[in-house]
Design a protein around this motif. Structure first.
Motif, PDB file in Angstrom:
ATOM      1  N   ASP A 130       0.892  -1.344  -0.108  1.00 21.04           N
ATOM      2  CA  ASP A 130       0.038   0.090  -0.184  1.00 21.04           C
ATOM      3  C   ASP A 130       0.703   1.089   0.000  1.00 21.04           C
ATOM      4  OD1 ASP A 130       0.758   0.565   2.752  1.00 21.04           O
ATOM      5  OD2 ASP A 130      -0.854  -0.341   3.275  1.00 21.04           O
ATOM      6  N   LYS A 131       0.321   2.350  -0.209  1.00 25.68           N
ATOM      7  CA  LYS A 131       0.960   3.691  -0.360  1.00 25.68           C
ATOM      8  C   LYS A 131       1.810   3.979   0.864  1.00 25.68           C
ATOM      9  CE  LYS A 131       1.962   7.629  -2.136  1.00 25.68           C
ATOM     10  NZ  LYS A 131       3.308   7.634  -2.732  1.00 25.68           N
ATOM     11  N   GLU A 132       1.456   3.628   2.351  1.00 26.18           N
ATOM     12  CA  GLU A 132       2.198   3.864   3.459  1.00 26.18           C
ATOM     13  C   GLU A 132       3.396   3.119   3.281  1.00 26.18           C
ATOM     14  OE1 GLU A 132       1.872   3.029   8.236  1.00 26.18           O
ATOM     15  OE2 GLU A 132      -0.077   3.840   7.032  1.00 26.18           O
ATOM     16  N   GLN A 133       3.293   1.595   3.071  1.00 23.87           N
ATOM     17  CA  GLN A 133       4.410   0.867   2.863  1.00 23.87           C
ATOM     18  C   GLN A 133       5.443   1.213   1.813  1.00 23.87           C
ATOM     19  OE1 GLN A 133       1.949  -2.689   1.982  1.00 23.87           O
ATOM     20  NE2 GLN A 133       2.878  -3.636   3.925  1.00 23.87           N
ATOM     21  N   GLN A 134       4.735   1.598   0.804  1.00 20.02           N
ATOM     22  CA  GLN A 134       5.638   2.182  -0.399  1.00 20.02           C
ATOM     23  C   GLN A 134       6.568   3.300   0.182  1.00 20.02           C
ATOM     24  OE1 GLN A 134       3.607   3.672  -3.580  1.00 20.02           O
ATOM     25  NE2 GLN A 134       5.180   4.183  -4.816  1.00 20.02           N
ATOM     26  N   ASP A 135       5.875   4.117   0.910  1.00 23.65           N
ATOM     27  CA  ASP A 135       6.627   5.574   1.416  1.00 23.65           C
ATOM     28  C   ASP A 135       7.716   4.927   2.248  1.00 23.65           C
ATOM     29  OD1 ASP A 135       5.107   7.033  -0.448  1.00 23.65           O
ATOM     30  OD2 ASP A 135       3.789   7.502   1.106  1.00 23.65           O
ATOM     31  N   LYS A 136       7.518   4.234   3.194  1.00 22.06           N
ATOM     32  CA  LYS A 136       8.442   3.532   4.318  1.00 22.06           C
ATOM     33  C   LYS A 136       9.541   2.654   3.581  1.00 22.06           C
ATOM     34  CE  LYS A 136       5.493   4.007   8.368  1.00 22.06           C
ATOM     35  NZ  LYS A 136       4.812   3.233   9.180  1.00 22.06           N
ATOM     36  N   LEU A 137       9.143   1.933   3.259  1.00 18.68           N
ATOM     37  CA  LEU A 137       9.835   0.654   2.788  1.00 18.68           C
ATOM     38  C   LEU A 137      10.831   0.874   1.435  1.00 18.68           C
ATOM     39  CD1 LEU A 137       7.673  -2.278   3.562  1.00 18.68           C
ATOM     40  CD2 LEU A 137       9.489  -1.368   5.081  1.00 18.68           C
ATOM     41  N   THR A 139      12.803   2.999  -1.156  1.00 14.55           N
ATOM     42  CA  THR A 139      13.628   4.251  -1.122  1.00 14.55           C
ATOM     43  C   THR A 139      14.391   4.429  -2.806  1.00 14.55           C
ATOM     44  OG1 THR A 139      15.756   3.067  -0.687  1.00 14.55           O
ATOM     45  CG2 THR A 139      14.269   4.384   1.141  1.00 14.55           C
ATOM     46  N   LEU A 140      13.800   3.799  -3.865  1.00 15.85           N
ATOM     47  CA  LEU A 140      13.886   4.047  -5.029  1.00 15.85           C
ATOM     48  C   LEU A 140      13.337   5.377  -5.586  1.00 15.85           C
ATOM     49  CD1 LEU A 140      13.075   0.370  -6.480  1.00 15.85           C
ATOM     50  CD2 LEU A 140      15.272   1.367  -6.268  1.00 15.85           C
ATOM     51  N   PRO A 141      13.761   6.057  -6.637  1.00 20.50           N
ATOM     52  CA  PRO A 141      13.325   7.449  -6.877  1.00 20.50           C
ATOM     53  C   PRO A 141      11.982   7.584  -6.961  1.00 20.50           C
ATOM     54  CG  PRO A 141      15.315   6.788  -8.085  1.00 20.50           C
ATOM     55  CD  PRO A 141      14.718   5.649  -7.480  1.00 20.50           C
ATOM     56  N   ALA A 142      11.167   8.119  -6.467  1.00 20.84           N
ATOM     57  CA  ALA A 142       9.646   8.402  -6.212  1.00 20.84           C
ATOM     58  C   ALA A 142       9.335   9.145  -7.790  1.00 20.84           C
ATOM     59  CB  ALA A 142       9.215   9.419  -5.300  1.00 20.84           C
ATOM     60  N   GLY A 143      10.142   9.685  -8.404  1.00 12.78           N
ATOM     61  CA  GLY A 143       9.781  10.233  -9.592  1.00 12.78           C
ATOM     62  C   GLY A 143       9.604   9.019 -10.870  1.00 12.78           C
ATOM     63  N   LYS A 144      10.119   7.952 -10.407  1.00 14.45           N
ATOM     64  CA  LYS A 144      10.198   6.893 -11.466  1.00 14.45           C
ATOM     65  C   LYS A 144       9.071   5.779 -11.023  1.00 14.45           C
ATOM     66  CE  LYS A 144      14.843   7.608 -13.077  1.00 14.45           C
ATOM     67  NZ  LYS A 144      15.919   7.038 -13.688  1.00 14.45           N
ATOM     68  N   ALA A 145       8.113   6.002 -10.175  1.00 17.31           N
ATOM     69  CA  ALA A 145       7.323   5.235  -9.716  1.00 17.31           C
ATOM     70  C   ALA A 145       5.870   5.276 -10.518  1.00 17.31           C
ATOM     71  CB  ALA A 145       6.987   5.138  -8.138  1.00 17.31           C
ATOM     72  N   LEU A 146       5.400   4.040 -10.870  1.00 18.45           N
ATOM     73  CA  LEU A 146       4.101   4.288 -11.731  1.00 18.45           C
ATOM     74  C   LEU A 146       3.221   3.308 -11.077  1.00 18.45           C
ATOM     75  CD1 LEU A 146       5.748   3.748 -15.269  1.00 18.45           C
ATOM     76  CD2 LEU A 146       4.501   5.829 -14.280  1.00 18.45           C
ATOM     77  N   PRO A 147       2.249   3.939 -10.321  1.00 17.15           N
ATOM     78  CA  PRO A 147       1.288   2.845 -10.004  1.00 17.15           C
ATOM     79  C   PRO A 147       0.440   1.977 -10.999  1.00 17.15           C
ATOM     80  CG  PRO A 147       0.826   5.188  -9.114  1.00 17.15           C
ATOM     81  CD  PRO A 147       1.718   5.108 -10.141  1.00 17.15           C
ATOM     82  N   ILE A 148       0.114   0.537 -10.811  1.00 20.81           N
ATOM     83  CA  ILE A 148      -0.513  -0.123 -11.661  1.00 20.81           C
ATOM     84  C   ILE A 148      -1.689  -0.042 -11.290  1.00 20.81           C
ATOM     85  CG2 ILE A 148      -0.470  -2.328 -12.918  1.00 20.81           C
ATOM     86  CD1 ILE A 148       2.633  -2.107 -12.518  1.00 20.81           C
ATOM     87  N   VAL A 149      -2.891   0.145 -11.994  1.00 24.91           N
ATOM     88  CA  VAL A 149      -4.345  -0.025 -11.745  1.00 24.91           C
ATOM     89  C   VAL A 149      -4.656  -1.280 -11.810  1.00 24.91           C
ATOM     90  CG1 VAL A 149      -6.502   1.030 -12.015  1.00 24.91           C
ATOM     91  CG2 VAL A 149      -4.680   2.263 -12.649  1.00 24.91           C
ATOM     92  N   GLY A 150      -5.461  -1.886 -10.987  1.00 25.64           N
ATOM     93  CA  GLY A 150      -6.168  -3.292 -11.205  1.00 25.64           C
ATOM     94  C   GLY A 150      -5.738  -4.163 -10.201  1.00 25.64           C
ATOM     95  N   PRO A 151      -6.140  -5.320 -10.157  1.00 27.98           N
ATOM     96  CA  PRO A 151      -5.969  -6.171  -8.702  1.00 27.98           C
ATOM     97  C   PRO A 151      -4.462  -6.550  -8.619  1.00 27.98           C
ATOM     98  CG  PRO A 151      -6.675  -7.392 -10.838  1.00 27.98           C
ATOM     99  CD  PRO A 151      -6.724  -6.029 -11.172  1.00 27.98           C
ATOM    100  N   ASP A 152      -4.221  -6.868  -7.359  1.00 34.45           N
ATOM    101  CA  ASP A 152      -2.821  -7.093  -7.143  1.00 34.45           C
ATOM    102  C   ASP A 152      -2.337  -8.242  -7.545  1.00 34.45           C
ATOM    103  OD1 ASP A 152      -1.798  -4.973  -5.188  1.00 34.45           O
ATOM    104  OD2 ASP A 152      -2.415  -6.062  -3.436  1.00 34.45           O
TER     105      ASP A 152
END
Length: 152
Positions: A130-137, A139-152
């Motif tokens: 989830d977003k909270e885990q992503q922010d905490k765990l 540390t890759l560049p945030a500007g290179k993150a792409l959320p993927i829509v759909g089921p896990d």
């Protein structure tokens, strides 16, 4: 949710952290020319081959000479084992060693870049995060993150 970090370079991967257990896919793309390239990749749940998934390291190639394709297959096989299979423009190392840690991915990327004189870029995707885990765990560049829509 799922999130993909794309176009990472070696330093970004090596200096980042992430939960290995949430990694479900990585790819190392090796550029050879304007249209020529190949990539080495892994999917946690296997890569489709006909109707059944093949577990292990895989690669694809586009406009790469046959002798180089064979060299890539033999190089990967010598490092990670597995039975070499081909389907269209993809190679599979069925049953090869699998990994998702940044050290192993970065080492392979560096070896591919050096061996084939190829600039590289990497992608790594995570699931069940989830977003909270992503922010905490992660540390890759945030500007290179792409959320993927759909089921896990």
């Amino acid at each position: 949710m799922r999130v993909r970090y794309w176009r990472l370079n070696l330093d970004e991967l090596r200096n980042g952290t992430y939960p290995i257990d949430n990694a479900n896919h990585w790819e190392i793309k090796c550029l050879q020319g304007e249209h020529e390239h190949f990539g080495v990749y892994w999917y946690r749940y296997g890569t489709p081959f006909d109707k059944e998934p093949v577990n292990g390291i895989c690669f694809y190639y586009n406009e790469i000479p046959y002798d180089k394709v064979q060299d890539i297959a033999n190089f990967l096989n010598s490092k990670y084992g597995g039975k070499i299979l081909f389907k269209s423009t993809r190679g599979f190392l069925q049953g090869s060693k699998e990994f998702a840690d940044k050290e192993s991915i970065a080492q392979l990327a560096e070896e591919l870049s050096s061996r084939y004189n190829a600039p590289i870029e990497m992608t790594i995707e995570f699931e069940r995060i989830d977003k909270e885990q992503q922010d905490k765990l992660i540390t890759l560049p945030a500007g290179k993150a792409l959320p993927i829509v759909g089921p896990d």
